[in-house]
Design a protein around this motif. Structure first.
Motif, PDB file in Angstrom:
ATOM      1  N   VAL A 130       0.829  -1.130  -0.123  1.00  9.44           N
ATOM      2  CA  VAL A 130       0.001  -0.162  -0.120  1.00  9.44           C
ATOM      3  C   VAL A 130       0.966   1.387  -0.111  1.00  9.44           C
ATOM      4  CG1 VAL A 130      -1.859   1.225   1.054  1.00  9.44           C
ATOM      5  CG2 VAL A 130      -1.685  -1.106   1.005  1.00  9.44           C
ATOM      6  N   GLU A 131       0.724   2.154  -0.932  1.00 11.27           N
ATOM      7  CA  GLU A 131       1.479   3.414  -0.925  1.00 11.27           C
ATOM      8  C   GLU A 131       0.994   4.370   0.030  1.00 11.27           C
ATOM      9  OE1 GLU A 131       4.221   4.264  -2.628  1.00 11.27           O
ATOM     10  OE2 GLU A 131       4.174   2.327  -3.458  1.00 11.27           O
ATOM     11  N   THR A 132       1.574   4.855   1.006  1.00 12.69           N
ATOM     12  CA  THR A 132       1.077   5.852   2.235  1.00 12.69           C
ATOM     13  C   THR A 132       2.343   6.524   2.530  1.00 12.69           C
ATOM     14  OG1 THR A 132       0.259   5.708   4.290  1.00 12.69           O
ATOM     15  CG2 THR A 132       1.669   3.899   3.741  1.00 12.69           C
ATOM     16  N   ARG A 133       2.052   7.189   3.560  1.00 16.28           N
ATOM     17  CA  ARG A 133       2.936   8.210   4.136  1.00 16.28           C
ATOM     18  C   ARG A 133       3.517   7.964   5.559  1.00 16.28           C
ATOM     19  NH1 ARG A 133       1.728  14.185   3.675  1.00 16.28           N
ATOM     20  NH2 ARG A 133       3.912  14.338   4.331  1.00 16.28           N
ATOM     21  N   LEU A 134       4.716   8.293   5.912  1.00 15.28           N
ATOM     22  CA  LEU A 134       4.957   7.791   7.270  1.00 15.28           C
ATOM     23  C   LEU A 134       4.433   8.839   8.254  1.00 15.28           C
ATOM     24  CD1 LEU A 134       8.726   6.355   6.894  1.00 15.28           C
ATOM     25  CD2 LEU A 134       6.533   5.066   7.716  1.00 15.28           C
ATOM     26  N   GLN A 135       2.896   8.589   8.546  1.00 19.06           N
ATOM     27  CA  GLN A 135       2.343   9.752   9.134  1.00 19.06           C
ATOM     28  C   GLN A 135       1.010   9.179   9.464  1.00 19.06           C
ATOM     29  OE1 GLN A 135       2.037  13.391   7.654  1.00 19.06           O
ATOM     30  NE2 GLN A 135       1.023  14.458   9.346  1.00 19.06           N
ATOM     31  N   VAL A 136       0.845   9.124  10.760  1.00 19.19           N
ATOM     32  CA  VAL A 136      -0.769   8.414  11.054  1.00 19.19           C
ATOM     33  C   VAL A 136      -1.946   8.992  10.593  1.00 19.19           C
ATOM     34  CG1 VAL A 136      -2.004   7.701  12.942  1.00 19.19           C
ATOM     35  CG2 VAL A 136       0.319   7.656  13.340  1.00 19.19           C
ATOM     36  N   ALA A 137      -1.891  10.545  10.730  1.00 19.84           N
ATOM     37  CA  ALA A 137      -3.171  11.120  10.121  1.00 19.84           C
ATOM     38  C   ALA A 137      -2.429  12.779   9.686  1.00 19.84           C
ATOM     39  CB  ALA A 137      -4.070  11.522  11.023  1.00 19.84           C
ATOM     40  N   ASP A 138      -3.099  13.271   8.771  1.00 18.12           N
ATOM     41  CA  ASP A 138      -2.680  14.881   8.675  1.00 18.12           C
ATOM     42  C   ASP A 138      -3.852  15.458   8.159  1.00 18.12           C
ATOM     43  OD1 ASP A 138      -1.310  16.792   7.988  1.00 18.12           O
ATOM     44  OD2 ASP A 138      -0.726  16.304   6.066  1.00 18.12           O
ATOM     45  N   LEU A 139      -4.122  16.577   9.121  1.00 20.67           N
ATOM     46  CA  LEU A 139      -5.285  17.297   8.901  1.00 20.67           C
ATOM     47  C   LEU A 139      -5.163  18.696   8.450  1.00 20.67           C
ATOM     48  CD1 LEU A 139      -6.539  16.542  12.655  1.00 20.67           C
ATOM     49  CD2 LEU A 139      -7.195  15.353  10.479  1.00 20.67           C
ATOM     50  N   PRO A 140      -6.122  19.466   7.863  1.00 23.02           N
ATOM     51  CA  PRO A 140      -5.772  20.820   7.650  1.00 23.02           C
ATOM     52  C   PRO A 140      -5.332  21.851   8.731  1.00 23.02           C
ATOM     53  CG  PRO A 140      -7.902  20.302   6.619  1.00 23.02           C
ATOM     54  CD  PRO A 140      -7.601  18.986   7.677  1.00 23.02           C
ATOM     55  N   VAL A 141      -5.445  21.353   9.974  1.00 27.65           N
ATOM     56  CA  VAL A 141      -4.964  22.112  11.169  1.00 27.65           C
ATOM     57  C   VAL A 141      -4.189  21.264  12.168  1.00 27.65           C
ATOM     58  CG1 VAL A 141      -6.946  23.645  11.084  1.00 27.65           C
ATOM     59  CG2 VAL A 141      -7.106  21.334  12.367  1.00 27.65           C
ATOM     60  N   SER A 142      -3.301  20.470  11.644  1.00 23.33           N
ATOM     61  CA  SER A 142      -2.354  19.329  12.425  1.00 23.33           C
ATOM     62  C   SER A 142      -1.729  20.354  13.174  1.00 23.33           C
ATOM     63  CB  SER A 142      -1.665  18.743  11.470  1.00 23.33           C
ATOM     64  OG  SER A 142      -2.426  17.690  10.619  1.00 23.33           O
ATOM     65  N   ALA A 143      -1.198  21.348  12.741  1.00 20.10           N
ATOM     66  CA  ALA A 143      -0.110  22.033  13.716  1.00 20.10           C
ATOM     67  C   ALA A 143      -0.759  22.634  15.033  1.00 20.10           C
ATOM     68  CB  ALA A 143       0.530  23.172  12.828  1.00 20.10           C
ATOM     69  N   LEU A 144      -2.208  22.974  14.793  1.00 23.38           N
ATOM     70  CA  LEU A 144      -3.008  23.243  16.149  1.00 23.38           C
ATOM     71  C   LEU A 144      -3.078  22.163  17.056  1.00 23.38           C
ATOM     72  CD1 LEU A 144      -5.603  25.793  14.636  1.00 23.38           C
ATOM     73  CD2 LEU A 144      -3.291  26.179  15.603  1.00 23.38           C
ATOM     74  N   MET A 203      -1.618  25.148   7.662  1.00 27.40           N
ATOM     75  CA  MET A 203      -1.485  24.577   9.079  1.00 27.40           C
ATOM     76  C   MET A 203      -1.184  22.986   9.015  1.00 27.40           C
ATOM     77  SD  MET A 203      -4.197  26.702  11.081  1.00 27.40           S
ATOM     78  CE  MET A 203      -4.347  28.546  11.281  1.00 27.40           C
ATOM     79  N   SER A 204      -1.229  22.328   7.725  1.00 30.88           N
ATOM     80  CA  SER A 204      -0.954  21.038   7.671  1.00 30.88           C
ATOM     81  C   SER A 204       0.427  20.740   7.880  1.00 30.88           C
ATOM     82  CB  SER A 204      -1.476  20.506   6.574  1.00 30.88           C
ATOM     83  OG  SER A 204      -0.871  19.125   6.092  1.00 30.88           O
ATOM     84  N   THR A 205       0.829  19.973   8.944  1.00 35.04           N
ATOM     85  CA  THR A 205       2.242  19.385   8.929  1.00 35.04           C
ATOM     86  C   THR A 205       2.821  19.030   7.788  1.00 35.04           C
ATOM     87  OG1 THR A 205       1.518  17.406  10.258  1.00 35.04           O
ATOM     88  CG2 THR A 205       2.121  19.228  11.543  1.00 35.04           C
ATOM     89  N   GLY A 206       2.189  18.055   7.158  1.00 35.18           N
ATOM     90  CA  GLY A 206       2.803  17.540   5.886  1.00 35.18           C
ATOM     91  C   GLY A 206       3.171  18.509   4.951  1.00 35.18           C
ATOM     92  N   GLN A 207       2.171  19.584   4.642  1.00 39.47           N
ATOM     93  CA  GLN A 207       2.431  20.607   3.817  1.00 39.47           C
ATOM     94  C   GLN A 207       3.159  21.809   4.139  1.00 39.47           C
ATOM     95  OE1 GLN A 207      -1.123  22.456   2.409  1.00 39.47           O
ATOM     96  NE2 GLN A 207      -2.192  20.515   2.273  1.00 39.47           N
ATOM     97  N   ILE A 208       3.646  21.706   5.270  1.00 38.43           N
ATOM     98  CA  ILE A 208       4.800  22.613   5.850  1.00 38.43           C
ATOM     99  C   ILE A 208       6.073  22.149   5.835  1.00 38.43           C
ATOM    100  CG2 ILE A 208       5.644  23.465   8.142  1.00 38.43           C
ATOM    101  CD1 ILE A 208       2.979  24.042   9.397  1.00 38.43           C
ATOM    102  N   VAL A 209       6.053  20.661   5.751  1.00 44.91           N
ATOM    103  CA  VAL A 209       7.391  20.203   5.574  1.00 44.91           C
ATOM    104  C   VAL A 209       7.825  20.365   4.030  1.00 44.91           C
ATOM    105  CG1 VAL A 209       8.623  17.651   5.492  1.00 44.91           C
ATOM    106  CG2 VAL A 209       7.383  18.473   7.416  1.00 44.91           C
TER     107      VAL A 209
END
Length: 436
Positions: A106-120, A177-183
């Motif tokens: 399965v193609e996935t990312r090494l992150q459990v979940a990513d939200l539009p407000v993950s940093a919050l 505010m998404s941690t994935g998009q910030i990276v």
């Protein structure tokens, strides 16, 4: 991310195992580093390189008798370490440990979940932990524990404000505010034509926010020099004075998890997350599972920074500590956020170019110089008017003289008529101390 439920479960269990195992290494790592900095060896006897010492301490906590004093509130006393422990793990659910990988087909990312407000979510998880510390002190029914919990609440609230303001600058610059998009935003080239492969890591572009966050995370983690809630010299052990056994172990583990979590957050927001360190990225890329290696290296470097600070700096006074947060970090953060908002607004409208850019930079630099070097004059303490003879034992306890006051000569004291009163007050003071 639309991962199957079993992939989410595997990643969640993997995060818990990774964080727990990491803390065993961190306890050993701190002891060894402190030993080297203090010219001693640290743990070397149990297991290879002394690694078995941490496992032995963990087993001791598990097997030790877990009792509570009779005056505690049993429900809140047990609930407090659980709240602190759960809050420490929650933040890891939205921290990206790596990029796109193939996990069991399965193609996935090494992150459990990513939200539009993950940093919050990161900020909320850190804020929730204060309830565990406050309830620990309140439920213990001990004056030392209560004072420690009050300090902890004031400390975490104060430094969470400056920490949150340092987040705002990152949000404004990354546009998310998404941690994935910030990276991912930090992986963009630093210049248009970028043959060297330099990336837009925010620790350099947002240097004031980075410095403020680093100071705030030391205060948030209750570590030296900000370990006011549990300082042994004043409060025995603060909010955890009445804890023992497994419940004490949870608080002990939570401190190290918080240290690792704050290091992971600063890595995600300011150091490019799992992006490779330049120029080593040309040899070891950050694609696939290699990104996890780079993430762990960056976090461990910040954990070394925590240990280095502990070995180098003494504890602050409480008024110095609160003054640093409210009088310096928060005002500087507010001013810096206003500057970043202005720069982003001008950039979005295409106005930040040519001479206007240099004029604006000059105004900001001159403003910082004015604030730093041209502040108000230092207010000096006015001497106390000496309107009579000073009696150091007037209240029953010895008191040093204030500026402008002088102690009377010994001959004058002996010849004075108040000598009997002074001796009586001093004797009463000694009796009071003996009774106490």
């Amino acid at each position: 991310m639309n991962d199957p439920w079993w992939i989410v479960a595997i990643k969640a269990i993997g995060i818990v195992l990774l964080v727990l195992t990491w803390q065993i290494i961190n306890v050993w790592f701190e002891r060894r580093v402190l030993g080297k900095m203090q010219q001693r060896k640290g743990p070397i006897m149990n297991g290879p390189f002394g690694l078995g010492q941490t496992l032995g301490d963990g087993l001791k906590f598990l097997l030790k008798e877990d009792f509570a004093p009779g005056m505690v509130d049993k429900v809140l006393y047990t609930l407090a370490p659980l709240i602190a422990g759960v809050s420490a793990f929650t933040a890891w659910s939205v921290i990206p440990l790596g990029g796109q990988v193939n996990m069991f087909g399965v193609e996935t990312r090494l992150q459990v979940a990513d939200l539009p407000v993950s940093a919050l979510v990161l900020l909320a998880a850190a804020s929730t932990a204060v309830y565990g510390f406050v309830l620990a002190g309140y439920s213990s029914q001990s004056p030392y524990s209560l004072l420690g919990s009050m300090r902890s609440s004031a400390q975490m609230i104060s430094y969470e404000i400056s920490m949150g303001l340092s987040y705002v600058a990152v949000f404004l610059y990354a546009g998310s505010m998404s941690t994935g998009q910030i990276v991912e935003a930090q992986g963009l080239p630093l210049f248009g034509a970028n043959p060297l492969g330099l990336q837009q890591w925010y620790w350099l572009l947002l240097l004031p926010s980075f410095v403020i966050y680093v100071i705030s995370m030391l205060g948030e983690s209750n570590r030296v020099p900000f370990d006011l809630p549990e300082c042994e010299s004043e409060l025995v052990s603060g909010h955890i004075t009445e804890y023992t056994g497994f419940r004490y172990a949870i608080f002990y583990l939570t401190e190290y998890i918080n240290m690792t979590t704050l290091s992971a957050i600063v890595t995600t927001l300011f150091l490019g997350g799992y992006k490779a360190i330049w120029p080593l990225g040309f040899i070891f890329p950050d694609t696939g599972y290699w990104g996890l290696l780079w993430f762990v290296i960056k976090v461990q470097l910040f954990i070394f920074f925590f240990v280095w600070v502990r070995a180098s700096l003494p504890r602050f006074r409480y008024d110095q500590f609160m003054g640093l947060g409210w009088k310096w970090l928060i005002p500087i953060s507010l001013g810096w956020v206003m500057v970043i908002a202005l720069l982003r607004a001008l950039t979005n409208h295409g106005l930040l170019q040519g001479p206007l850019l240099w004029i604006l930079i000059g105004v900001v630099v001159l403003g910082l110089i004015a604030v730093t070097f041209l502040g108000g004059e230092e207010v000096k303490d006015e001497p106390v008017v000496d309107d009579g003879p000073f009696d150091a034992f007037a209240g029953g306890y010895p008191v040093p003289p204030m500026p402008g006051q002088t102690l009377p000569e010994l001959a004058d004291v002996v010849a004075g008529s108040s000598i009997d009163t002074d001796h009586a007050a001093a004797a009463a003071s000694d009796d009071h101390r003996k009774d106490a």
